[in-house]
Design an enzyme around this catalytic site. Structure first.
Site, PDB file in Angstrom:
ATOM      1  N   ARG A  64      29.802  26.321 -27.461  1.00 35.98           N
ATOM      2  CA  ARG A  64      30.599  26.373 -26.208  1.00 35.98           C
ATOM      3  C   ARG A  64      29.651  26.662 -25.445  1.00 35.98           C
ATOM      4  O   ARG A  64      30.631  26.062 -24.423  1.00 35.98           O
ATOM      5  CB  ARG A  64      31.988  27.467 -27.034  1.00 35.98           C
ATOM      6  CG  ARG A  64      33.805  26.755 -26.414  1.00 35.98           C
ATOM      7  CD  ARG A  64      34.318  27.152 -26.528  1.00 35.98           C
ATOM      8  NE  ARG A  64      34.307  28.405 -27.772  1.00 35.98           N
ATOM      9  CZ  ARG A  64      35.790  26.364 -28.493  1.00 35.98           C
ATOM     10  NH1 ARG A  64      36.410  25.319 -27.117  1.00 35.98           N
ATOM     11  NH2 ARG A  64      35.676  26.525 -29.853  1.00 35.98           N
ATOM     12  N   ILE A  87      38.535  24.248 -26.015  1.00 34.45           N
ATOM     13  CA  ILE A  87      38.631  25.259 -25.020  1.00 34.45           C
ATOM     14  C   ILE A  87      36.418  25.566 -24.008  1.00 34.45           C
ATOM     15  O   ILE A  87      36.370  25.314 -24.543  1.00 34.45           O
ATOM     16  CB  ILE A  87      39.185  26.157 -25.943  1.00 34.45           C
ATOM     17  CG1 ILE A  87      40.446  26.368 -25.998  1.00 34.45           C
ATOM     18  CG2 ILE A  87      38.656  27.701 -25.025  1.00 34.45           C
ATOM     19  CD1 ILE A  87      40.663  27.125 -27.261  1.00 34.45           C
ATOM     20  N   ASN A 112      46.065  24.673 -14.575  1.00 33.53           N
ATOM     21  CA  ASN A 112      45.741  24.324 -16.281  1.00 33.53           C
ATOM     22  C   ASN A 112      47.737  23.206 -15.874  1.00 33.53           C
ATOM     23  O   ASN A 112      48.329  24.632 -15.781  1.00 33.53           O
ATOM     24  CB  ASN A 112      45.727  24.809 -16.974  1.00 33.53           C
ATOM     25  CG  ASN A 112      46.400  24.214 -18.638  1.00 33.53           C
ATOM     26  OD1 ASN A 112      45.435  23.216 -18.985  1.00 33.53           O
ATOM     27  ND2 ASN A 112      46.396  25.639 -19.105  1.00 33.53           N
ATOM     28  N   HIS A 159      50.337  23.818 -19.100  1.00 37.71           N
ATOM     29  CA  HIS A 159      50.779  23.693 -19.769  1.00 37.71           C
ATOM     30  C   HIS A 159      52.125  23.667 -20.611  1.00 37.71           C
ATOM     31  O   HIS A 159      53.220  24.060 -19.526  1.00 37.71           O
ATOM     32  CB  HIS A 159      50.238  25.152 -20.461  1.00 37.71           C
ATOM     33  CG  HIS A 159      51.024  26.107 -21.612  1.00 37.71           C
ATOM     34  ND1 HIS A 159      50.064  25.422 -22.855  1.00 37.71           N
ATOM     35  CD2 HIS A 159      51.322  26.924 -22.417  1.00 37.71           C
ATOM     36  CE1 HIS A 159      50.314  26.213 -23.876  1.00 37.71           C
ATOM     37  NE2 HIS A 159      51.000  26.506 -22.946  1.00 37.71           N
ATOM     38  N   ALA A 203      39.276  33.171 -18.157  1.00 36.37           N
ATOM     39  CA  ALA A 203      38.516  33.300 -18.717  1.00 36.37           C
ATOM     40  C   ALA A 203      39.920  32.945 -20.273  1.00 36.37           C
ATOM     41  O   ALA A 203      39.180  32.579 -21.673  1.00 36.37           O
ATOM     42  CB  ALA A 203      37.465  34.088 -19.098  1.00 36.37           C
ATOM     43  N   ASP A 227      45.103  29.816 -21.250  1.00 35.16           N
ATOM     44  CA  ASP A 227      46.329  30.127 -20.677  1.00 35.16           C
ATOM     45  C   ASP A 227      46.874  30.967 -20.658  1.00 35.16           C
ATOM     46  O   ASP A 227      48.291  31.428 -20.450  1.00 35.16           O
ATOM     47  CB  ASP A 227      47.720  29.796 -22.405  1.00 35.16           C
ATOM     48  CG  ASP A 227      47.550  27.615 -22.492  1.00 35.16           C
ATOM     49  OD1 ASP A 227      46.836  27.330 -22.024  1.00 35.16           O
ATOM     50  OD2 ASP A 227      47.092  28.625 -24.209  1.00 35.16           O
TER      51      ASP A 227
HETATM   52  C1  GRF Z   1      50.277  17.874 -21.182  1.00 33.89           C
HETATM   53  O1  GRF Z   1      51.722  18.283 -21.578  1.00 33.89           O
HETATM   54  C2  GRF Z   1      49.007  19.116 -21.385  1.00 33.89           C
HETATM   55  O2  GRF Z   1      50.240  20.138 -19.644  1.00 33.89           O
HETATM   56  C3  GRF Z   1      48.821  19.395 -22.023  1.00 33.89           C
HETATM   57  O3  GRF Z   1      48.858  18.285 -22.487  1.00 33.89           O
HETATM   58  C4  GRF Z   1      49.258  17.042 -21.605  1.00 33.89           C
HETATM   59  C5  GRF Z   1      48.763  16.204 -21.641  1.00 33.89           C
HETATM   60  O4  GRF Z   1      49.330  14.778 -21.908  1.00 33.89           O
HETATM   61  N1  GRF Z   1      47.969  20.458 -21.783  1.00 33.89           N
HETATM   62  P1  GRF Z   1      48.859  13.553 -21.006  1.00 33.89           P
HETATM   63  O5  GRF Z   1      47.260  13.392 -22.446  1.00 33.89           O
HETATM   64  O6  GRF Z   1      48.474  13.846 -19.547  1.00 33.89           O
HETATM   65  O7  GRF Z   1      50.443  12.534 -21.408  1.00 33.89           O
END
Ligand code: GRF
Length: 186
Positions: A63, A90, A104, A106, A139, A142
């Site tokens: 990684r 990750i 990010n 989420h 780090a 989420d």
């Molecule tokens: C989104 O729901 C994001 O929150 C998650 O991955 C998805 C990405 O969607 N981490 P897309 O590939 O841009 O349609």
């Protein structure tokens, strides 16, 4: 001072990337860890689009070495701000290279349902409401300061797909708005 240069990191269909582009936010680089539609979306929009391919998926995955390759690609493109939009690897050391500058989106109301299967986890838990969280990445996966959050109802008969799509409809509005606000604050 020049305007901050934004990179979008994706692994999937790239609909959040499309939304960012549709909102007129300049994207300097699209970076993916695997061949995916997001790279095609970037290229079609005339954005430098790079595959930094992850070839190892087993326990032996290095990684740190992979993250170094990502950071190098970002630095080569003179990136200032990174927006993760469904990036499937990750990369915990990325915020070290871009402290406070990695965002990010989420698909859950953090701190609830962290991890890659957040939509399924919300369904399995039987909650009536989930949503989306836009945050500064640290780090810790989420985790990190929350910039925006919006709830989305879970409806009877929802599958992972229908619920995720309802969440993404919100993400496609909230993420570009939040990125714009964040860039303007720098
Ligand atoms: C989104 O729901 C994001 O929150 C998650 O991955 C998805 C990405 O969607 N981490 P897309 O590939 O841009 O349609």
């Amino acid at each position: 001072m020049r305007a901050p240069r934004l990179a979008v990191l994706a692994s999937g269909t790239g609909t959040l990337l499309e939304a960012v582009l549709a909102h007129g936010i300049p994207v300097a680089l699209v970076l993916a860890d695997r061949p995916c539609r997001a790279l095609e979306v970037g290229a079609a929009a005339g954005v430098r689009s790079e595959l930094v391919e992850r070839t190892e998926w087993s326990f032996g995955f290095d990684r740190a070495a992979y993250t170094e390759r990502v950071v190098k690609a970002l630095q080569d493109a003179e990136i200032d701000v990174v927006a993760m939009a469904g990036f499937g690897t990750i990369v915990p050391a990325l915020p070290d290279a871009y402290p406070g500058r990695v965002l990010n989106s989420h698909p859950a109301l953090l701190p609830a349902f962290k991890g890659w299967h957040a939509v399924r986890a919300a369904l399995d838990a039987g909650v009536t409401e989930t949503g989306t969280t836009i945050h500064v990445a640290t780090a810790e996966v989420d985790d990190g300061p929350i910039l925006a959050q919006e709830a989305v109802p879970v409806l009877p008969g929802d599958t992972e797909e229908t619920l995720h799509e309802r969440i993404k409809q919100v993400e496609r509005r909230l993420y570009p708005q939040t990125i714009r606000r964040f860039l303007a604050s720098l």
